[in-house]
Design a protein around this motif. Structure first.
Motif: not given
Length: 237
Positions: A205-223
């Motif tokens: 679950l990714v907090d402080n993020c809307g719909h486009d996870i890989m675009a909004e929080v790229q580092d967190r998504f890549n991790q």
């Protein structure tokens, strides 16, 4: 196009539209740009809904285009049996006229299985077959979470396609589900439900993020993606 007698400026045509079993006519727009004298009837033929549209149609010219529009929505009830369906369109031409395309003459419908859908007309032509597939019906929302998602393939009553539930519970391969807590489009708790159905499913679950996870929080998504890939030996250190 069809070969007309070329003497009349307008002609009576009748269309028969066999709706896909997983589609319904849009309640707001429905049919648009029909002729002024158009008459629309809804028929039930062999378990299928058929729209019969009759009217006087003008010639299609550069200065006077002639077309009409049918707007559809996904049905309220989507199951594994009607997730995939076809919409078919037929036109009935005046007697002694025929349908052509690129100089080739079409043959009228003679198949006994099709004729009831055009009220046994002897000059009906199949003009279109379009697949209607509800992709979202294979989602993994629990029934309470699916409620209200009518326009994305679920139902207003929370009906869930069995094929999606079976896939989630029976998948033999590792799956990583990443859900944005602040998504405006879905309830992120679907990820918890998925993880509870199958030991092969892991969720993040990714907090402080809307719909486009890989675009909004790229580092967190890549991790998250790298951890999943290493854990399942898709990547080496």
């Amino acid at each position: 196009m069809y070969n007309s007698d070329m003497y009349q400026d307008s002609e009576k045509l009748t269309y028969y539209i066999i709706l896909a079993t997983n589609a319904v006519v849009n309640s707001e727009k429905g049919l648009e740009d029909l002729p002024a004298d158009a008459k629309v009837d809804e028929l039930q033929v062999n378990g299928r809904t058929v729209l019969k549209i009759s009217g006087t149609y003008e010639r299609d010219t550069k200065n006077r285009p002639n077309h009409w529009t049918l707007n559809l929505d996904n049905s309220n009830i989507i199951t594994s049996e009607n997730q995939h369906s076809d919409l078919k369109a037929y036109v009935v031409l005046p007697d002694n006229e025929f349908l052509t395309k690129w100089g080739s003459k079409y043959s009228p419908v003679t198949n006994q299985a099709e004729l009831p859908f055009v009220e046994n007309s002897n000059n009906a032509y199949l003009i279109d077959t379009t697949p209607w597939t509800v992709i979202a019906a294979t989602g993994t929302y629990v029934k309470s979470q699916a409620k209200g998602n009518k326009n994305i393939g679920m139902t207003s009553e929370g009906q869930l396609a069995m094929i999606g539930e079976m896939w989630c519970k029976n998948s033999p391969v590792p799956i990583d589900v990443i859900a944005a807590v602040q998504s405006p489009y879905y309830n992120f708790l679907f990820a918890k439900w998925m993880a509870a159905q199958n030991d092969q499913i892991n969720m993040a679950l990714v907090d402080n993020c809307g719909h486009d996870i890989m675009a909004e929080v790229q580092d967190r998504f890549n991790q998250i993606l790298r951890h999943f890939s290493l854990k399942n030996r898709y990547l080496s250190n």
